[in-house]
Design a protein around this motif. Structure first.
Motif, PDB file in Angstrom:
ATOM      1  N   THR A  90       0.840  -1.194   0.000  1.00 10.83           N
ATOM      2  CA  THR A  90       0.000   0.000   0.000  1.00 10.83           C
ATOM      3  C   THR A  90       0.881   1.252   0.000  1.00 10.83           C
ATOM      4  O   THR A  90       2.101   1.166  -0.079  1.00 10.83           O
ATOM      5  CB  THR A  90      -0.973  -0.012   1.206  1.00 10.83           C
ATOM      6  OG1 THR A  90      -1.929   1.046   1.058  1.00 10.83           O
ATOM      7  CG2 THR A  90      -0.239   0.141   2.521  1.00 10.83           C
ATOM      8  N   VAL A  98      -2.671  -0.684   7.492  1.00 13.63           N
ATOM      9  CA  VAL A  98      -2.643  -1.892   6.665  1.00 13.63           C
ATOM     10  C   VAL A  98      -1.510  -2.833   7.061  1.00 13.63           C
ATOM     11  O   VAL A  98      -1.673  -4.050   7.083  1.00 13.63           O
ATOM     12  CB  VAL A  98      -2.534  -1.505   5.166  1.00 13.63           C
ATOM     13  CG1 VAL A  98      -2.426  -2.741   4.282  1.00 13.63           C
ATOM     14  CG2 VAL A  98      -3.724  -0.658   4.750  1.00 13.63           C
ATOM     15  N   LEU A 131      -7.932   0.711  -0.826  1.00 11.50           N
ATOM     16  CA  LEU A 131      -7.867   0.827   0.633  1.00 11.50           C
ATOM     17  C   LEU A 131      -7.999   2.273   1.117  1.00 11.50           C
ATOM     18  O   LEU A 131      -7.905   2.535   2.308  1.00 11.50           O
ATOM     19  CB  LEU A 131      -6.540   0.254   1.137  1.00 11.50           C
ATOM     20  CG  LEU A 131      -6.449  -1.270   1.112  1.00 11.50           C
ATOM     21  CD1 LEU A 131      -4.994  -1.725   1.111  1.00 11.50           C
ATOM     22  CD2 LEU A 131      -7.192  -1.859   2.302  1.00 11.50           C
ATOM     23  N   TYR A 158      -7.768  -4.622  -3.821  1.00 10.59           N
ATOM     24  CA  TYR A 158      -7.952  -5.168  -2.481  1.00 10.59           C
ATOM     25  C   TYR A 158      -9.348  -5.762  -2.382  1.00 10.59           C
ATOM     26  O   TYR A 158     -10.336  -5.140  -2.772  1.00 10.59           O
ATOM     27  CB  TYR A 158      -7.774  -4.084  -1.414  1.00 10.59           C
ATOM     28  CG  TYR A 158      -8.194  -4.543  -0.040  1.00 10.59           C
ATOM     29  CD1 TYR A 158      -7.448  -5.505   0.642  1.00 10.59           C
ATOM     30  CD2 TYR A 158      -9.346  -4.045   0.566  1.00 10.59           C
ATOM     31  CE1 TYR A 158      -7.841  -5.951   1.903  1.00 10.59           C
ATOM     32  CE2 TYR A 158      -9.743  -4.484   1.824  1.00 10.59           C
ATOM     33  CZ  TYR A 158      -8.990  -5.439   2.485  1.00 10.59           C
ATOM     34  OH  TYR A 158      -9.382  -5.881   3.719  1.00 10.59           O
ATOM     35  N   GLN A 160     -11.767  -7.680   0.552  1.00 12.95           N
ATOM     36  CA  GLN A 160     -11.868  -7.923   1.998  1.00 12.95           C
ATOM     37  C   GLN A 160     -12.020  -9.427   2.264  1.00 12.95           C
ATOM     38  O   GLN A 160     -13.038 -10.018   1.917  1.00 12.95           O
ATOM     39  CB  GLN A 160     -13.061  -7.153   2.552  1.00 12.95           C
ATOM     40  CG  GLN A 160     -13.193  -7.188   4.045  1.00 12.95           C
ATOM     41  CD  GLN A 160     -14.384  -6.371   4.529  1.00 12.95           C
ATOM     42  OE1 GLN A 160     -15.315  -6.087   3.789  1.00 12.95           O
ATOM     43  NE2 GLN A 160     -14.354  -6.004   5.795  1.00 12.95           N
ATOM     44  N   LEU A 166     -10.050  -5.037   6.946  1.00 11.20           N
ATOM     45  CA  LEU A 166     -10.385  -3.675   6.525  1.00 11.20           C
ATOM     46  C   LEU A 166     -11.446  -3.682   5.430  1.00 11.20           C
ATOM     47  O   LEU A 166     -11.400  -4.524   4.530  1.00 11.20           O
ATOM     48  CB  LEU A 166      -9.136  -2.966   6.004  1.00 11.20           C
ATOM     49  CG  LEU A 166      -8.040  -2.686   7.023  1.00 11.20           C
ATOM     50  CD1 LEU A 166      -6.774  -2.196   6.320  1.00 11.20           C
ATOM     51  CD2 LEU A 166      -8.513  -1.658   8.042  1.00 11.20           C
TER      52      LEU A 166
END
Length: 197
Positions: A90, A98, A131, A158, A160, A166
């Protein structure tokens, strides 16, 4: 807690690769934080056995940052992986959320040190988008990675894994992933893959 290291696992990994007739293998592991050096032995021994039993098979190792233990990194690089992969994951602003145990500058340093330890190995890293990062932050990560001698970059969406992880801030469109690939190509990466999965 992870089980004790199995001293025969590297040989068995190589035998599995041999039986499957693979031409390329990617090795990774859970972080071995219970090991004083972070566990580079497993990667190095696996590389040794794969190169011994499956000549011509290229090997990519996806490694942790070994908490900045550059001697541990040297153990891995001395075993001659064709590709050294360490994911950045990230943008710096989101690291505390993260990757709370990781440090962005340390990940960059690992990539650059790996290249200096073995200039023939390709270096690779990946990030997830969705994110809460901004477009400019993604481009800055690209610039940082190129400035630290990264050869190959991957960018994915990303997703989940469970309700305990997150939440997704946003989904990127296929066109946005295509634009990120163009940005990476313009920065001179030897290879860039950018897509939802």
């Amino acid at each position: 807690r992870p089980a004790l290291l199995d001293p025969d696992e590297p040989r068995r990994v190589a035998e599995s690769i041999q039986q499957m007739g693979l031409h390329h293998a990617l090795l990774t592991s859970v972080n071995r934080d219970e090991q004083p050096d972070g566990g580079p032995w497993g990667f190095a021994e696996s590389l040794h056995w794969i190169h011994e039993l499956v000549p011509g098979c290229t090997v990519e190792v996806l490694i942790p940052d070994f908490k900045g233990d550059w001697t541990a990194l040297q153990v891995v690089m001395d075993a001659k992986p064709e590709i050294l992969n360490h994911n950045t994951e990230t943008v710096p602003r989101l690291y505390r959320t993260v990757r709370p145990q990781a440090k962005y500058p340390r990940s960059l340093e690992l990539i650059q040190r790996a290249k200096r330890m073995d200039g023939e190995a390709l270096t690779k890293s990946g990030i997830m988008v969705g994110l809460g990062e901004t477009w400019d932050e993604i481009l800055q990560v690209m610039d940082d990675l190129r400035a630290h001698d990264l050869d190959i970059m991957t960018i994915g969406q990303y997703l989940q894994p469970s309700r305990f992880h997150l939440p997704i801030a946003r989904y990127y469109t296929p066109d946005e992933f295509a634009r990120l690939k163009e940005e990476g190509e313009a920065r001179g990466f030897k290879w860039i893959e950018s897509g939802p999965l």
